[in-house]
Design an enzyme around this catalytic site. Structure first.
Site, PDB file in Angstrom:
ATOM      1  CG  ASP A 123       4.270   0.266  -8.342  1.00  0.00           C
ATOM      2  OD1 ASP A 123       3.194  -0.551  -8.211  1.00  0.00           O
ATOM      3  OD2 ASP A 123       5.508   1.137  -8.563  1.00  0.00           O
TER       4      ASP A 123
ATOM      5  CG  ASP B 197     -17.991  -0.981  -5.226  1.00  0.00           C
ATOM      6  OD1 ASP B 197     -17.096  -0.708  -6.288  1.00  0.00           O
ATOM      7  OD2 ASP B 197     -18.272  -0.041  -3.993  1.00  0.00           O
TER       8      ASP B 197
ATOM      9  CE  LYS C 171     -14.195  11.846 -14.975  1.00  0.00           C
ATOM     10  NZ  LYS C 171     -13.910  13.696 -15.020  1.00  0.00           N
TER      11      LYS C 171
ATOM     12  CG  ASP D 255      -9.220   4.892  -8.426  1.00  0.00           C
ATOM     13  OD1 ASP D 255      -9.947   4.380  -9.179  1.00  0.00           O
ATOM     14  OD2 ASP D 255      -8.440   6.044  -7.968  1.00  0.00           O
TER      15      ASP D 255
ATOM     16  CD  GLU E 109      -2.942   1.665   0.266  1.00  0.00           C
ATOM     17  OE1 GLU E 109      -2.524   2.645  -0.450  1.00  0.00           O
ATOM     18  OE2 GLU E 109      -3.660   0.537   0.426  1.00  0.00           O
TER      19      GLU E 109
ATOM     20  CB  THR F 108     -15.748  -3.501   4.619  1.00  0.00           C
ATOM     21  OG1 THR F 108     -16.718  -2.655   3.125  1.00  0.00           O
ATOM     22  CG2 THR F 108     -14.808  -4.145   4.090  1.00  0.00           C
ATOM     23  CE  LYS F 109     -16.684   0.427  10.591  1.00  0.00           C
ATOM     24  NZ  LYS F 109     -16.978   1.863  11.795  1.00  0.00           N
ATOM     25  CG  PHE F 110     -17.635   1.562   0.441  1.00  0.00           C
ATOM     26  CD1 PHE F 110     -17.268   2.402   0.103  1.00  0.00           C
ATOM     27  CD2 PHE F 110     -16.998   0.794  -0.518  1.00  0.00           C
ATOM     28  CE1 PHE F 110     -17.444   3.083  -0.780  1.00  0.00           C
ATOM     29  CE2 PHE F 110     -16.882   0.977  -1.735  1.00  0.00           C
ATOM     30  CZ  PHE F 110     -17.731   2.189  -2.115  1.00  0.00           C
ATOM     31  CD  GLU F 111     -18.761  -5.933   0.342  1.00  0.00           C
ATOM     32  OE1 GLU F 111     -18.702  -7.142   0.204  1.00  0.00           O
ATOM     33  OE2 GLU F 111     -17.820  -6.111   1.056  1.00  0.00           O
TER      34      GLU F 111
END
Length: 263
Positions: free
Chosen positions: A141, A200, A168, A164, A114, A242-245
């Site tokens: 990296d 997602d 676009k 990520d 990370e 996860t909370k996001f998921e």
């Protein structure tokens, strides 16, 4: 001023995979802005020396790196027989899922890459608070780590969760999961080792499925066991919601897991 020239790049990397221009010139990540908290800074100072592995342009010594893991110590100080399975995680965000998985799979060692400093600090903080011993972090990296630190057939698994999506169309070329990287990962997996991706963003899920299917050294684990999922896999037990998921699921957003195996 004298003109400087760039040395010609060979057509193939040392592992035999193509040296595609994508992998040399386009970064699949950006270093996000963020503030390292006091707790994270303290974790860097106190936990970092044991957990952070410096990038090096040579193969890492796994035995030395994980000498203090629970499996290495074993019961009553007696080490477990054989090396622990090794899983590479690329991009762990703030480390919530990483810490959970490391506790669910205590006999597996995790090498986590990370570049986001607050995320590294957050995972170090979790490691200290939860007494986790089977994680090491390389804040570099991941492509260079793969190229130089990981020998061929050295990995038992690869986790890439919610990379990520670069929504676009003009940015799609920046997506991490593309053929050159998958070829490098496949070369470093042991036979029977796996790549597990989750996203997602459905267009990215389609691309991931296509790219992994095109790699001849990989096969789709879900085709035989869950043909009704059209190549996607049920969420493996070790990956937490996860909370996001959870928030996305409540809003009707989908999540796609893809699991392929080295043959």
């Amino acid at each position: 001023m004298t003109e400087q020239t760039t040395p010609e790049t060979p057509d193939t990397a040392p592992d035999g995979t193509p040296n595609k221009p994508f992998m040399r010139t386009i970064k699949s990540f950006v270093k996000r802005a963020g503030r390292t908290t006091t707790g994270q800074a303290k974790a860097f100072e106190e936990i970092g020396p044991k957990i952070l592995l410096p990038y090096q342009a040579s193969a890492m010594d796994f035995e030395a790196a994980y000498a203090d893991s629970a499996r290495a110590r074993g019961q009553n100080g007696t080490p477990a027989a054989g090396r622990a399975p090794l899983v590479l995680e690329i991009g762990f965000g703030m480390g919530e899922a990483t810490a959970h998985i490391a506790k669910v799979l205590p006999d597996t060692d995790f090498l986590c890459c990370e570049v986001h400093e607050p995320g590294v600090g957050a995972l170090l903080k979790r490691i200290g608070e939860q007494g986790i011993t089977n994680i090491r972090i390389c804040a570099h990296d991941a492509v260079e780590v793969i190229d130089h630190m990981l020998p061929l057939e050295s990995l038992d698994g690869v986790h890439i969760f919610f990379p990520d999506p670069w929504h676009k169309t003009r940015h799609n070329k920046r997506r991490l999961i593309q053929s050159p990287l998958v070829a490098k990962l496949a070369a470093r997996l042991k036979v029977g080792g796996y790549i597990h991706c989750a996203t997602d963003w459905e267009p990215y899920a389609v691309q991931i499925l296509e790219v992994l299917t095109a790699e001849p050294r990989l096969k789709n684990r879900a085709l035989a066991t869950h043909p009704e999922l059209n190549g996607y896999a049920p969420k493996p037990h070790y990956r937490p919601l996860t909370k996001f998921e959870n928030r996305g699921i409540k809003l009707g957003h989908g999540v796609w897991d893809v699991v392929f195996e080295r043959v």
